[in-house]
Design a protein around this motif. Sequence first.
Motif, PDB file in Angstrom:
ATOM      1  N   ASN A 409     -12.121  28.426  27.977  1.00 15.93           N
ATOM      2  CA  ASN A 409     -11.445  27.586  27.677  1.00 15.93           C
ATOM      3  C   ASN A 409     -11.793  27.333  25.808  1.00 15.93           C
ATOM      4  N   THR A 410     -12.118  28.496  25.219  1.00 16.54           N
ATOM      5  CA  THR A 410     -12.660  28.259  23.913  1.00 16.54           C
ATOM      6  C   THR A 410     -11.310  29.071  23.363  1.00 16.54           C
ATOM      7  N   ILE A 411     -10.966  28.524  22.163  1.00 15.99           N
ATOM      8  CA  ILE A 411      -9.883  29.155  21.218  1.00 15.99           C
ATOM      9  C   ILE A 411     -10.729  29.595  19.957  1.00 15.99           C
ATOM     10  N   ILE A 412     -10.298  30.843  19.731  1.00 14.03           N
ATOM     11  CA  ILE A 412     -10.831  31.418  18.512  1.00 14.03           C
ATOM     12  C   ILE A 412      -9.768  31.735  17.534  1.00 14.03           C
ATOM     13  N   HIS A 413      -9.797  30.899  16.215  1.00 13.80           N
ATOM     14  CA  HIS A 413      -8.818  31.137  15.262  1.00 13.80           C
ATOM     15  C   HIS A 413      -9.264  31.810  13.976  1.00 13.80           C
ATOM     16  N   SER A 414      -8.115  32.577  13.513  1.00 11.10           N
ATOM     17  CA  SER A 414      -8.663  33.321  12.311  1.00 11.10           C
ATOM     18  C   SER A 414      -7.211  33.275  11.639  1.00 11.10           C
ATOM     19  N   ASP A 415      -7.438  34.272  10.268  1.00  7.73           N
ATOM     20  CA  ASP A 415      -6.089  34.538   9.498  1.00  7.73           C
ATOM     21  C   ASP A 415      -5.704  35.771  10.200  1.00  7.73           C
ATOM     22  N   ARG A 416      -4.589  36.450   9.350  1.00 10.72           N
ATOM     23  CA  ARG A 416      -4.081  37.598   9.873  1.00 10.72           C
ATOM     24  C   ARG A 416      -4.770  38.631   9.455  1.00 10.72           C
ATOM     25  N   GLY A 417      -5.959  38.695   9.029  1.00 17.13           N
ATOM     26  CA  GLY A 417      -6.571  39.976   8.337  1.00 17.13           C
ATOM     27  C   GLY A 417      -6.819  41.080   9.585  1.00 17.13           C
ATOM     28  N   GLY A 418      -6.795  42.358   8.840  1.00 19.66           N
ATOM     29  CA  GLY A 418      -6.927  43.408   9.850  1.00 19.66           C
ATOM     30  C   GLY A 418      -8.166  43.473  10.584  1.00 19.66           C
ATOM     31  N   HIS A 419      -9.173  42.760   9.893  1.00 12.33           N
ATOM     32  CA  HIS A 419     -10.607  42.657  10.688  1.00 12.33           C
ATOM     33  C   HIS A 419     -10.384  42.054  12.301  1.00 12.33           C
ATOM     34  N   TYR A 420      -9.456  41.101  12.638  1.00 14.64           N
ATOM     35  CA  TYR A 420      -9.286  40.360  13.465  1.00 14.64           C
ATOM     36  C   TYR A 420      -8.222  41.003  14.701  1.00 14.64           C
ATOM     37  N   ARG A 421      -7.651  42.305  14.257  1.00 14.77           N
ATOM     38  CA  ARG A 421      -6.618  43.129  14.870  1.00 14.77           C
ATOM     39  C   ARG A 421      -7.263  44.611  15.644  1.00 14.77           C
ATOM     40  N   TRP A 422      -8.524  44.821  14.785  1.00  9.87           N
ATOM     41  CA  TRP A 422      -9.052  46.032  15.339  1.00  9.87           C
ATOM     42  C   TRP A 422      -9.253  45.947  16.928  1.00  9.87           C
ATOM     43  N   PRO A 423      -9.295  47.410  17.408  1.00 15.76           N
ATOM     44  CA  PRO A 423      -9.573  47.365  18.675  1.00 15.76           C
ATOM     45  C   PRO A 423     -10.991  46.733  19.382  1.00 15.76           C
ATOM     46  N   GLY A 424     -12.096  46.971  18.397  1.00 14.96           N
ATOM     47  CA  GLY A 424     -13.377  46.400  18.669  1.00 14.96           C
ATOM     48  C   GLY A 424     -13.343  44.986  18.714  1.00 14.96           C
ATOM     49  N   TRP A 425     -12.723  44.124  17.927  1.00 15.72           N
ATOM     50  CA  TRP A 425     -12.564  42.701  18.156  1.00 15.72           C
ATOM     51  C   TRP A 425     -11.803  42.466  19.409  1.00 15.72           C
ATOM     52  N   LEU A 426     -10.561  43.019  19.460  1.00 11.68           N
ATOM     53  CA  LEU A 426      -9.762  42.653  20.624  1.00 11.68           C
ATOM     54  C   LEU A 426     -10.470  42.879  21.799  1.00 11.68           C
ATOM     55  N   THR A 427     -11.202  43.854  22.192  1.00 12.93           N
ATOM     56  CA  THR A 427     -12.119  44.089  23.226  1.00 12.93           C
ATOM     57  C   THR A 427     -13.041  43.233  23.761  1.00 12.93           C
ATOM     58  N   ARG A 428     -13.779  42.652  22.513  1.00 15.38           N
ATOM     59  CA  ARG A 428     -14.738  41.684  22.622  1.00 15.38           C
ATOM     60  C   ARG A 428     -14.244  40.374  23.192  1.00 15.38           C
ATOM     61  N   VAL A 429     -13.189  40.009  22.660  1.00 17.69           N
ATOM     62  CA  VAL A 429     -12.288  38.654  22.665  1.00 17.69           C
ATOM     63  C   VAL A 429     -11.848  38.729  24.087  1.00 17.69           C
ATOM     64  N   SER A 430     -11.336  39.695  24.571  1.00 20.87           N
ATOM     65  CA  SER A 430     -10.614  40.011  25.841  1.00 20.87           C
ATOM     66  C   SER A 430     -11.862  39.774  27.116  1.00 20.87           C
ATOM     67  N   LYS A 431     -12.979  40.430  26.741  1.00 17.49           N
ATOM     68  CA  LYS A 431     -14.152  40.430  27.994  1.00 17.49           C
ATOM     69  C   LYS A 431     -14.744  39.038  27.901  1.00 17.49           C
ATOM     70  N   ALA A 432     -14.819  38.275  26.776  1.00 21.23           N
ATOM     71  CA  ALA A 432     -15.294  37.043  26.922  1.00 21.23           C
ATOM     72  C   ALA A 432     -14.248  36.067  27.332  1.00 21.23           C
ATOM     73  N   ASN A 433     -13.010  36.303  27.413  1.00 25.88           N
ATOM     74  CA  ASN A 433     -12.166  35.350  27.922  1.00 25.88           C
ATOM     75  C   ASN A 433     -11.663  34.266  26.758  1.00 25.88           C
ATOM     76  N   LEU A 434     -11.689  34.689  25.565  1.00 30.57           N
ATOM     77  CA  LEU A 434     -11.649  33.866  24.809  1.00 30.57           C
ATOM     78  C   LEU A 434      -9.980  33.657  24.430  1.00 30.57           C
ATOM     79  N   THR A 435      -9.591  32.662  23.796  1.00 31.86           N
ATOM     80  CA  THR A 435      -7.947  32.573  23.405  1.00 31.86           C
ATOM     81  C   THR A 435      -7.797  32.737  22.140  1.00 31.86           C
ATOM     82  N   ARG A 436      -7.067  33.866  21.654  1.00 31.78           N
ATOM     83  CA  ARG A 436      -6.759  33.955  20.157  1.00 31.78           C
ATOM     84  C   ARG A 436      -5.965  33.093  19.608  1.00 31.78           C
ATOM     85  N   SER A 437      -6.137  32.786  18.436  1.00 31.17           N
ATOM     86  CA  SER A 437      -5.007  31.980  17.534  1.00 31.17           C
ATOM     87  C   SER A 437      -5.129  32.504  16.252  1.00 31.17           C
ATOM     88  N   MET A 438      -3.860  32.533  15.361  1.00 33.06           N
ATOM     89  CA  MET A 438      -3.829  33.305  14.196  1.00 33.06           C
ATOM     90  C   MET A 438      -3.133  32.110  13.067  1.00 33.06           C
TER      91      MET A 438
END
Length: 511
Positions: A409-438
């Motif tokens: 139930n955790t929301i992780i919020h960031s800006d629209r930078g490329g760091h938060y769109r790389w595959p490594g970031w997206l994979t970690r967010v998905s495995k931890a069941n985090l909800t993305r917000s930008m």
Amino acid sequence: MYSYEERLRAVQLFLRTGKNCKVTIRQLGYPTKNALKAWCVDFEQNGDVLKRYQRTKPKYSEEQKKTAVSHFMANGRCIAATIRSLGYPSRQKLSDWVCELYPEAKQRVVGKVRREAASLAFKRAAVFELCTRNESAQVLAEKLDVDRVTLYNWKKQLLGKEDAASMKHDKGSHADSNRLELEKQIQELQRDIRDLKLEHDLLKKANELLKKDLGVDLQILCNSEKTMLIDALREEYDLTELLKKLDMPRSSYFYHRSPSRVGDKYAEVRNTLAEVFEDNHHSYGYRRLKAALGRERVFLSEKVVRRLMKQGGLKAARPKKRRYASYVGEVSPAPENLINRDFTATAPNEKWLTDISEFQIPAGKVYLSPMIDCFDGMVISWSISTSPDAELVNGMLDAAIETVTDAKNTIIHSDRGGHYRWPGWLTRVSKANLTRSMSRKACSPDNAACEGFFGRLKTEMFYPKDWRSTSVEEFIAKLDAYIRWYNEKRIKSSLGYLSPIEYRESLGFLT
């Protein structure tokens, strides 16, 4: 009257607070300052507070009491005559004694014997005898059965002030009258000379102490300057004539004189205030300094703290004005802004915010990537590097995920930078069941809570210091130490003047 337990409790608290009367009375709501000190003296001398106070010995004995009442009853029941004859007691006490011994005389107790007003002929005869007397005025007053002051009042009433002063009984010849007149003129000349000398001395001291011109108008000096002149001449002249010459009220003189004679009562507090200010990166304003002093049992008002900060040159760091920089470019679709500028959370790990900030020092550039919890602003994880690469944000995210057991139930919020769109970031967010917000593009207020952390960090730690002789490794160590201090010791008014870790401990989230 306070009970024995109440007095003992007050003395014990008084000793625990270092004999601080204000703190003791504020916490208990009693007693007075003098009573508290008296109880403490009894406790220190006897090892315990007295359970009851001994009655003082009566001021008047029974024999004196009966003598006064007997005199009152035998001399026309006149209170004034009894007091004048015996020299005691007061009017009220004598009335009480009479009511006690002679209840039937209660309504007949009077203060003085009324006499008929003197006639005009009697007054004129008395004034004539007063002006032509050979004996003293007191003897004449007793002979006429009037008061001495009354005689002189009649004299002024009938003859006036000037005529009454000139109509004195003639004890000598006309030569004596001339001698008295000459003595009067000499006294006036002496007063004039003393007045001129006083003015000369004041001008001289004004030139020496205040560096004023010798012809300065003494009336235009401020009260503090007049106080300095009076103190310098107190040994030669009377205070009354100095105040009169300078046209200064007595109360104003003592008001300006007291601070120079009394020691600084805030001497110890100034040192404590400077230490707290220094230990907290020069970041505390007067409100948080007041709260920090209160935690050390030093209680001051906000006005006093502001004044002491101003006198000590303690200025909290303030953010610098920076130009607005818009974000341009969009590389891929972004998730919705679920936070929508609502940075409040009812429990930890509901909303996380992250971003990257750059620190440029002469030795090189340093980058910081923190994870902020909206619940209390705590930095739950952070990473510091010399390169803004994927490892910077991925390592920070891994450390944040390890702090929770279930991030569904955790929301992780960031800006629209490329760091938060790389595959490594997206994979970690998905495995931890985090909800993305930008945030929306080019809209930094959408991540204002994280930007605010960067602003406070740079205002309190980065901008005020000179980093020219600091290496990159030393800067990284100081940056890491600041974030730990931010979590553990930096108090926040929104948290009841507690640090984030202290706040979580008070709610039972940390043990």
